[in-house]
Design a protein around this motif. Structure first.
Motif, PDB file in Angstrom:
ATOM      1  N   VAL A   1       0.937  -1.091  -0.052  1.00  0.00           N
ATOM      2  CA  VAL A   1      -0.167   0.066  -0.158  1.00  0.00           C
ATOM      3  C   VAL A   1       0.756   1.365  -0.025  1.00  0.00           C
ATOM      4  O   VAL A   1       1.765   1.408   0.769  1.00  0.00           O
ATOM      5  CB  VAL A   1      -0.793  -0.177   1.328  1.00  0.00           C
ATOM      6  CG1 VAL A   1      -1.616   1.338   1.367  1.00  0.00           C
ATOM      7  CG2 VAL A   1      -1.873  -1.166   1.189  1.00  0.00           C
ATOM      8  N   VAL A   2       0.517   2.228  -0.650  1.00  0.00           N
ATOM      9  CA  VAL A   2       1.164   3.542  -0.915  1.00  0.00           C
ATOM     10  C   VAL A   2      -0.110   4.729  -0.866  1.00  0.00           C
ATOM     11  O   VAL A   2      -1.255   4.255  -1.330  1.00  0.00           O
ATOM     12  CB  VAL A   2       2.113   3.602  -1.903  1.00  0.00           C
ATOM     13  CG1 VAL A   2       1.308   3.512  -3.320  1.00  0.00           C
ATOM     14  CG2 VAL A   2       2.764   4.621  -2.037  1.00  0.00           C
ATOM     15  N   CYS A   3       0.501   5.928  -0.612  1.00  0.00           N
ATOM     16  CA  CYS A   3      -0.240   6.999  -1.333  1.00  0.00           C
ATOM     17  C   CYS A   3       0.326   7.826  -2.086  1.00  0.00           C
ATOM     18  O   CYS A   3       1.271   8.435  -1.419  1.00  0.00           O
ATOM     19  CB  CYS A   3      -1.055   7.799   0.030  1.00  0.00           C
ATOM     20  SG  CYS A   3      -1.824   9.190  -0.528  1.00  0.00           S
ATOM     21  N   THR A   4       0.216   7.709  -3.069  1.00  0.00           N
ATOM     22  CA  THR A   4       1.250   8.573  -3.944  1.00  0.00           C
ATOM     23  C   THR A   4       1.164   9.966  -3.874  1.00  0.00           C
ATOM     24  O   THR A   4       2.063  10.851  -4.232  1.00  0.00           O
ATOM     25  CB  THR A   4       1.312   8.061  -5.452  1.00  0.00           C
ATOM     26  OG1 THR A   4      -0.275   8.281  -5.958  1.00  0.00           O
ATOM     27  CG2 THR A   4       1.573   6.507  -5.821  1.00  0.00           C
ATOM     28  N   LEU A   5       0.057  10.646  -3.666  1.00  0.00           N
ATOM     29  CA  LEU A   5      -0.287  11.890  -3.425  1.00  0.00           C
ATOM     30  C   LEU A   5       0.021  12.683  -2.258  1.00  0.00           C
ATOM     31  O   LEU A   5       0.706  13.671  -2.173  1.00  0.00           O
ATOM     32  CB  LEU A   5      -1.825  12.264  -3.832  1.00  0.00           C
ATOM     33  CG  LEU A   5      -1.869  12.357  -5.417  1.00  0.00           C
ATOM     34  CD1 LEU A   5      -3.723  12.783  -5.524  1.00  0.00           C
ATOM     35  CD2 LEU A   5      -1.337  13.542  -6.279  1.00  0.00           C
ATOM     36  N   CYS A   6      -0.172  11.865  -1.249  1.00  0.00           N
ATOM     37  CA  CYS A   6       0.230  12.478   0.007  1.00  0.00           C
ATOM     38  C   CYS A   6       0.591  11.303   0.918  1.00  0.00           C
ATOM     39  O   CYS A   6       1.542  10.489   0.896  1.00  0.00           O
ATOM     40  CB  CYS A   6      -0.564  13.452   0.465  1.00  0.00           C
ATOM     41  SG  CYS A   6      -2.606  12.897   0.512  1.00  0.00           S
ATOM     42  N   SER A   7      -0.393  11.280   1.989  1.00  0.00           N
ATOM     43  CA  SER A   7       0.023   9.824   3.104  1.00  0.00           C
ATOM     44  C   SER A   7      -1.344   9.495   3.512  1.00  0.00           C
ATOM     45  O   SER A   7      -1.328   9.245   4.877  1.00  0.00           O
ATOM     46  CB  SER A   7       0.755  10.651   3.951  1.00  0.00           C
ATOM     47  OG  SER A   7      -0.054  11.754   4.638  1.00  0.00           O
ATOM     48  N   CYS A   8      -2.396   8.955   2.587  1.00  0.00           N
ATOM     49  CA  CYS A   8      -3.698   8.439   3.069  1.00  0.00           C
ATOM     50  C   CYS A   8      -3.256   7.169   3.701  1.00  0.00           C
ATOM     51  O   CYS A   8      -2.384   6.526   3.036  1.00  0.00           O
ATOM     52  CB  CYS A   8      -4.669   8.491   1.939  1.00  0.00           C
ATOM     53  SG  CYS A   8      -5.063  10.265   1.550  1.00  0.00           S
ATOM     54  N   TYR A   9      -3.849   6.860   4.700  1.00  0.00           N
ATOM     55  CA  TYR A   9      -3.539   5.696   5.716  1.00  0.00           C
ATOM     56  C   TYR A   9      -4.827   5.260   6.253  1.00  0.00           C
ATOM     57  O   TYR A   9      -5.526   6.225   6.686  1.00  0.00           O
ATOM     58  CB  TYR A   9      -2.406   6.274   6.599  1.00  0.00           C
ATOM     59  CG  TYR A   9      -1.605   5.245   7.214  1.00  0.00           C
ATOM     60  CD1 TYR A   9      -0.742   4.254   6.777  1.00  0.00           C
ATOM     61  CD2 TYR A   9      -1.827   5.121   8.763  1.00  0.00           C
ATOM     62  CE1 TYR A   9       0.146   3.430   7.509  1.00  0.00           C
ATOM     63  CE2 TYR A   9      -1.044   4.202   9.403  1.00  0.00           C
ATOM     64  CZ  TYR A   9      -0.104   3.611   8.772  1.00  0.00           C
ATOM     65  OH  TYR A   9       0.599   2.329   9.557  1.00  0.00           O
TER      66      TYR A   9
ATOM     67  N   TYR B   1       6.502   6.060   5.297  1.00  0.00           N
ATOM     68  CA  TYR B   1       5.391   5.923   4.444  1.00  0.00           C
ATOM     69  C   TYR B   1       5.067   7.389   3.820  1.00  0.00           C
ATOM     70  O   TYR B   1       4.461   7.312   2.613  1.00  0.00           O
ATOM     71  CB  TYR B   1       4.229   5.416   5.272  1.00  0.00           C
ATOM     72  CG  TYR B   1       2.475   5.334   4.579  1.00  0.00           C
ATOM     73  CD1 TYR B   1       2.503   4.003   3.954  1.00  0.00           C
ATOM     74  CD2 TYR B   1       1.864   6.241   4.515  1.00  0.00           C
ATOM     75  CE1 TYR B   1       1.652   3.982   3.250  1.00  0.00           C
ATOM     76  CE2 TYR B   1       0.785   6.113   3.683  1.00  0.00           C
ATOM     77  CZ  TYR B   1       0.404   4.912   3.298  1.00  0.00           C
ATOM     78  OH  TYR B   1      -0.803   4.696   2.486  1.00  0.00           O
ATOM     79  N   LYS B   2       5.288   8.408   4.493  1.00  0.00           N
ATOM     80  CA  LYS B   2       4.992   9.846   3.959  1.00  0.00           C
ATOM     81  C   LYS B   2       6.102  10.346   3.395  1.00  0.00           C
ATOM     82  O   LYS B   2       6.073  11.365   2.767  1.00  0.00           O
ATOM     83  CB  LYS B   2       4.793  10.790   5.092  1.00  0.00           C
ATOM     84  CG  LYS B   2       3.658  10.226   6.060  1.00  0.00           C
ATOM     85  CD  LYS B   2       3.240  11.268   7.279  1.00  0.00           C
ATOM     86  CE  LYS B   2       4.171  10.671   8.420  1.00  0.00           C
ATOM     87  NZ  LYS B   2       3.861  11.568   9.657  1.00  0.00           N
ATOM     88  N   SER B   3       7.340   9.556   2.898  1.00  0.00           N
ATOM     89  CA  SER B   3       8.458  10.194   2.258  1.00  0.00           C
ATOM     90  C   SER B   3       8.025  10.194   0.863  1.00  0.00           C
ATOM     91  O   SER B   3       7.443   9.154   0.243  1.00  0.00           O
ATOM     92  CB  SER B   3       9.598   9.429   2.737  1.00  0.00           C
ATOM     93  OG  SER B   3       9.565   8.339   2.202  1.00  0.00           O
ATOM     94  N   PRO B   4       8.491  11.344   0.253  1.00  0.00           N
ATOM     95  CA  PRO B   4       8.359  11.417  -1.334  1.00  0.00           C
ATOM     96  C   PRO B   4       8.973  10.145  -1.835  1.00  0.00           C
ATOM     97  O   PRO B   4       8.707   9.697  -3.036  1.00  0.00           O
ATOM     98  CB  PRO B   4       9.264  12.752  -1.588  1.00  0.00           C
ATOM     99  CG  PRO B   4       8.930  13.717  -0.461  1.00  0.00           C
ATOM    100  CD  PRO B   4       9.208  12.565   0.792  1.00  0.00           C
ATOM    101  N   GLU B   5       9.952   9.552  -1.318  1.00  0.00           N
ATOM    102  CA  GLU B   5      10.781   8.701  -1.746  1.00  0.00           C
ATOM    103  C   GLU B   5      10.058   7.389  -2.157  1.00  0.00           C
ATOM    104  O   GLU B   5       9.985   6.820  -2.986  1.00  0.00           O
ATOM    105  CB  GLU B   5      12.078   8.580  -0.891  1.00  0.00           C
ATOM    106  CG  GLU B   5      13.296   7.627  -2.017  1.00  0.00           C
ATOM    107  CD  GLU B   5      14.274   6.969  -1.035  1.00  0.00           C
ATOM    108  OE1 GLU B   5      14.303   7.362   0.319  1.00  0.00           O
ATOM    109  OE2 GLU B   5      15.185   6.322  -1.690  1.00  0.00           O
TER     110      GLU B   5
ATOM    111  N   ARG C   1       8.792   5.639  -5.564  1.00  0.00           N
ATOM    112  CA  ARG C   1       9.498   4.391  -5.847  1.00  0.00           C
ATOM    113  C   ARG C   1       8.753   3.001  -5.675  1.00  0.00           C
ATOM    114  O   ARG C   1       8.878   2.010  -6.544  1.00  0.00           O
ATOM    115  CB  ARG C   1      10.763   4.351  -4.824  1.00  0.00           C
ATOM    116  CG  ARG C   1      11.733   5.351  -5.264  1.00  0.00           C
ATOM    117  CD  ARG C   1      13.096   5.240  -4.805  1.00  0.00           C
ATOM    118  NE  ARG C   1      13.884   4.021  -5.203  1.00  0.00           N
ATOM    119  CZ  ARG C   1      14.271   2.838  -4.392  1.00  0.00           C
ATOM    120  NH1 ARG C   1      14.233   3.327  -2.971  1.00  0.00           N
ATOM    121  NH2 ARG C   1      14.781   1.924  -4.632  1.00  0.00           N
ATOM    122  N   ILE C   2       7.915   3.049  -4.729  1.00  0.00           N
ATOM    123  CA  ILE C   2       7.087   1.667  -4.466  1.00  0.00           C
ATOM    124  C   ILE C   2       6.349   1.620  -5.591  1.00  0.00           C
ATOM    125  O   ILE C   2       5.975   0.208  -5.810  1.00  0.00           O
ATOM    126  CB  ILE C   2       6.230   1.748  -3.264  1.00  0.00           C
ATOM    127  CG1 ILE C   2       5.979   0.406  -2.987  1.00  0.00           C
ATOM    128  CG2 ILE C   2       5.170   2.814  -3.244  1.00  0.00           C
ATOM    129  CD1 ILE C   2       6.875  -0.381  -2.455  1.00  0.00           C
TER     130      ILE C   2
END
Ligand code: FE
Length: 202
Positions: free
Chosen positions: A105-113, A125-129, A133-134
């Motif tokens: 799981v990822v949130c590509t736009l921000c950090s939805c969780y 999880y919140k890092s731009p990297e 990359r995931i």
């Protein structure tokens, strides 16, 4: 697909996150609070308290095929019937890992969780990297995080949003059929429910 303005957490100086950080800085500066104690508290929410809600659901799904089926089909309904608070504010989908399929799981736009199930999101999880990359090279990122998957395993990356959030149902470790729910839940880490790790083999 929602527009970007729908998507929450743009940085707004009035947002609780920004205000809380400012408050913490002020308390530390005035010598009223020791930052390491704040970190310890956050760590507890990140790793112990929050994820235990998700972990119990996973353990129950491992031991009860009917519950597992309902959880995968309609997690929102299960969360309501289980009395998980906050579940009504977001739509949750549960994705099961199984032989040959691994979900992450990822949130590509921000950090939805899935806050209601996992507590606070970890910083990475919140890092731009991670967010970038995931999606591009999930196998490599997982390997760097300590999870090596077989080459034939299909990787599915789920992109969260403020509307839909995901929880990974990790595979039950072998040889754990005799454990009770509580012991099983202890094997289910936060990271295994994001999909960057497997459940712990005791
Ligand atoms: Fe987000």
């Amino acid at each position: 697909m929602s527009s970007e303005t729908d998507h929450h957490h743009q940085v707004d100086p009035r947002s609780p996150e920004v205000r809380t950080e400012a408050l913490e800085d002020l308390l530390v500066e005035k010598g009223l609070v020791d930052r390491s104690r704040v970190d310890a508290l956050i760590d507890r929410f990140e790793n112990d308290l929050g994820p235990m809600i998700g972990a119990r659901l996973v353990a129950k799904a491992w031991t009860n095929p009917d519950f597992r089926e309902r959880l995968l089909a309609d997690a929102d309904a299960v969360l309501i019937s289980e009395g998980v608070q906050g579940a009504e504010i977001e739509h949750i989908e549960v994705k099961a890992n199984e032989r040959g399929v691994h979900n992450v799981v990822v949130c590509t736009l921000c950090s939805c969780y899935p806050w209601a199930l996992l507590g606070l999101p970890p910083n990475w999880y919140k890092s731009p990297e991670y967010r970038a990359r995931i999606v591009r090279e999930p196998r490599k990122v997982l390997e760097e995080m300590g999870l090596t998957l077989e080459t034939e395993t299909e990787l599915r990356v789920w992109d969260s949003s403020s509307e839909t959030r995901f929880l990974v149902l990790p595979e039950q470790p072998e040889g754990t059929d005799d454990l009770d729910l509580e012991d099983l839940a202890r094997l289910v880490t936060r990271d295994s429910m994001i999909g960057v790790a497997k459940a712990i083999t005791p």
